[in-house]
Motif scaffolding. Structure first.
Motif, PDB file in Angstrom:
ATOM      1  N   GLY A  52       0.667  -1.105  -0.029  1.00  0.00           N
ATOM      2  CA  GLY A  52       0.153   0.134   0.099  1.00  0.00           C
ATOM      3  C   GLY A  52       0.717   1.056   0.123  1.00  0.00           C
ATOM      4  N   SER A  53       2.175   1.130   0.603  1.00  0.00           N
ATOM      5  CA  SER A  53       2.747   2.383   0.859  1.00  0.00           C
ATOM      6  C   SER A  53       4.026   2.424  -0.265  1.00  0.00           C
ATOM      7  N   ARG A  55       6.981   3.838   0.174  1.00  0.00           N
ATOM      8  CA  ARG A  55       8.162   3.474   1.020  1.00  0.00           C
ATOM      9  C   ARG A  55       8.264   2.354   0.925  1.00  0.00           C
ATOM     10  N   HIS A  56       7.315   1.084   0.906  1.00  0.00           N
ATOM     11  CA  HIS A  56       7.672  -0.327   1.123  1.00  0.00           C
ATOM     12  C   HIS A  56       8.009  -1.014  -0.191  1.00  0.00           C
ATOM     13  N   ALA A  82      11.970   4.160  -1.639  1.00  0.00           N
ATOM     14  CA  ALA A  82      13.300   4.332  -1.410  1.00  0.00           C
ATOM     15  C   ALA A  82      14.073   3.484  -2.592  1.00  0.00           C
TER      16      ALA A  82
ATOM     17  N   VAL B 209      -3.129   2.669   3.805  1.00  0.00           N
ATOM     18  CA  VAL B 209      -1.963   2.691   3.366  1.00  0.00           C
ATOM     19  C   VAL B 209      -1.242   1.575   3.765  1.00  0.00           C
ATOM     20  N   ALA B 210      -0.431   1.830   5.139  1.00  0.00           N
ATOM     21  CA  ALA B 210       0.027   0.559   5.635  1.00  0.00           C
ATOM     22  C   ALA B 210       0.094   0.733   7.331  1.00  0.00           C
ATOM     23  N   PHE B 213       3.212   1.771   9.950  1.00  0.00           N
ATOM     24  CA  PHE B 213       4.448   1.388   9.444  1.00  0.00           C
ATOM     25  C   PHE B 213       4.467   2.267   7.958  1.00  0.00           C
ATOM     26  N   THR B 214       3.428   3.168   7.462  1.00  0.00           N
ATOM     27  CA  THR B 214       3.363   3.802   6.399  1.00  0.00           C
ATOM     28  C   THR B 214       4.806   4.441   6.116  1.00  0.00           C
ATOM     29  N   GLU B 215       5.440   5.278   7.128  1.00  0.00           N
ATOM     30  CA  GLU B 215       6.495   5.860   6.777  1.00  0.00           C
ATOM     31  C   GLU B 215       8.082   5.255   6.779  1.00  0.00           C
ATOM     32  N   TYR B 216       7.760   3.818   7.338  1.00  0.00           N
ATOM     33  CA  TYR B 216       9.000   3.130   7.445  1.00  0.00           C
ATOM     34  C   TYR B 216       9.622   2.392   6.040  1.00  0.00           C
ATOM     35  N   SER B 217      10.855   2.549   5.745  1.00  0.00           N
ATOM     36  CA  SER B 217      11.197   1.715   4.762  1.00  0.00           C
ATOM     37  C   SER B 217      12.723   1.382   5.240  1.00  0.00           C
ATOM     38  N   LEU B 221      11.888  -1.062   8.690  1.00  0.00           N
ATOM     39  CA  LEU B 221      10.776  -1.660   8.324  1.00  0.00           C
ATOM     40  C   LEU B 221      11.074  -3.104   8.534  1.00  0.00           C
ATOM     41  N   ARG B 225       9.183  -5.794  10.800  1.00  0.00           N
ATOM     42  CA  ARG B 225       8.528  -7.240  10.195  1.00  0.00           C
ATOM     43  C   ARG B 225       9.406  -8.250  11.129  1.00  0.00           C
TER      44      ARG B 225
END
Lengths: 150, 312
Positions: A52-53, A55-56, A82, B209-210, B213-217, B221, B225
């Motif tokens: 969904g994001s 960022r992922h 990213a 969205v998520a 954790f939406t802003e985590y990459s 992240l 997980r």
């Protein structure tokens, strides 16, 4: 190629997470992308997951011609992802603008606003073609990585 | 000293937990796929996901608090990994058992949820904040039934230490069968803790969205997980010690085999729940937990009190 970068390239090839974005498509390509994600085609075999994001996600799957209104937004979504990131243009319109090319409200294909790594033509592109395109993109990634470190 | 460091970080501590939680995630995803009539991911999929995330760029929102944003994933991971050290896996004693360790384990398992909430809050993103508030709302709904369910077996055993619990049920194995109601409640509440279907409301990717954790990459992240994957294993280990206290008296190989069979069974149950149900709304979830789960857990406590008064 060192062992660490080999392992990293392997991991990137085996786990492409995608995000789907409609930049102005007629919905036909979107339906086909969604169909490609259903259990019938089971893309999780290749590690593909829909996220969904931005960022992922690793791969931005764009469908449709880029309209003037959406152009800023698609750039923003792309910038939110990213590194390393890739863009796949699904359908003839996303590749070149298709039948909408030259319209007053259209910028053109996806590559007029963001760099595109793979083009999947078709009106609409079939799920098989979409999966094949993504797999080919990943394969080319491996080849490029090997060539770059030689 | 060296021996306990080895136990904490390598076996049966952190590294071992990493390996089995990746295996557990694979089993979960593969069985989920098979139940949906799909082929499912290859065996290395969770490992590939993790390595890929570690190799990606870390993005931090400009407005976010850097200390909290970067510290919380480590905090969540550490809390879950610490809880694992206090659970007896195959030997009747855990590594560092002490009196009341069952309470400590339960609270250490609550910490990741608090970390998810704070992570969403400090991300300063609207979606992350909605997800954060939902995960906290959910915490208040499932936490009480979970605690009641897990602590019910301790009432009969008259002890609040996990090793005491196991020692008691080795003498009275039949009484372990009385706790099945609590087991049922706990396994449903665990779905809420893991934020999985039907309680994946905080992560609902089709709405917000998520979630947290939406802003985590990238690597942050990956740590979150990993914390969730570990939580599944730690939760399954806790339930296997509390509700299925069998196989601890066997020789080492047999005891390890019994441990693996028990946690795989619990992971399969959790996976079955995930496949069978669809996502609930947050109000339905809270209503379900307080109207049905909590009373069932209280019934379990009543049964255990009666057994304790009449039989023992």
């Amino acid at each position: 190629m060192s062992l660490a970068s080999k392992v990293l390239t392997w991991a990137r090839m085996k786990s492409p997470w995608i995000i789907h974005f409609n930049t102005g498509a007629c919905n036909a390509c979107d339906i086909e992308i969604v169909a490609a994600l259903t259990p019938t085609y089971d893309v999780e075999r290749f590690g593909v997951q829909l996220k969904g994001s931005p960022r992922h996600a690793d791969v931005l799957v764009c469908s449709g011609p880029v309209t003037k209104q959406i152009a800023d937004r698609v750039v923003r979504i792309y910038e939110q992802m990213a590194e390393p990131k890739f863009v796949v243009a699904v359908g003839t319109c996303a590749c070149s603008g298709g039948v909408f090319d030259g319209c007053y409200n259209i910028r053109g294909g996806t590559n007029t606003v963001i760099p595109v790594s793979a083009y999947i033509p078709g009106c609409p592109a079939s799920p098989e073609a979409i999966i094949d395109g993504v797999v080919k993109l990943l394969h080319s990634l491996e080849v490029a990585e090997a060539a770059a470190t030689k | 000293m060296i021996h306990s460091l080895f136990a904490i970080f390598i076996f049966p501590g952190f590294l071992f937990l990493c390996v089995i939680s990746l295996a557990a995630e694979f089993i979960d995803r593969k069985v989920y796929a098979r139940l949906q009539n799909r082929v499912g991911p290859p065996w290395f999929q969770p490992l590939a996901d993790m390595i890929k995330l570690f190799g990606k760029e870390d993005i931090m929102p400009e407005e976010a608090n850097p200390l909290m944003f970067k510290g919380l994933p480590i905090f969540a991971l550490a809390a879950v990994a610490t809880a694992f050290l206090y659970i007896p896996l195959w030997s009747p004693e855990s590594l560092f058992s002490f009196d009341c360790d069952i309470i400590v384990v339960l609270y250490l398992l609550t910490l990741p949820t608090i970390a998810f909430f704070l992570a969403g809050w400090y991300s300063t993103s609207l979606y992350a904040m909605i997800g954060a508030i939902r995960s906290l709302t959910q915490l208040f709904a499932y936490e009480v039934p979970l605690f009641l369910g897990v602590l019910a077996p301790a009432i009969i055993a008259n002890t609040w230490s996990l090793s005491g619990l196991i020692a008691f049920y080795r003498i009275h194995p039949v009484l372990a069968a009385c706790n099945m109601l609590g087991f049922f409640v706990s396994i449903i509440a665990l779905q809420g803790k893991l934020e999985k279907v039907p309680f994946d409301i905080p992560e609902a990717e089709t709405e917000i969205v998520a979630g947290s954790f939406t802003e985590y990459s990238g690597r942050l992240l990956a740590m979150f997980r990993m914390a969730i994957a570990m939580e599944l294993v730690v939760g399954a280990s806790l339930f296997s010690a509390v509700f299925l206290p069998f196989g601890f008296g066997l020789p080492l190989a047999g005891a390890i085999a019994a441990y693996i069979v028990k946690i795989v069974f619990i992971i399969l149950l959790s996976c079955l729940i995930r496949t069978l149900f669809a996502r609930m709304r947050i109000d339905q979830m809270v209503e379900f937990c307080w109207k049905y789960l909590a009373p069932i857990a209280l019934t379990q406590i009543l049964i255990n009190l009666l057994i304790k008064g009449m039989v023992l």
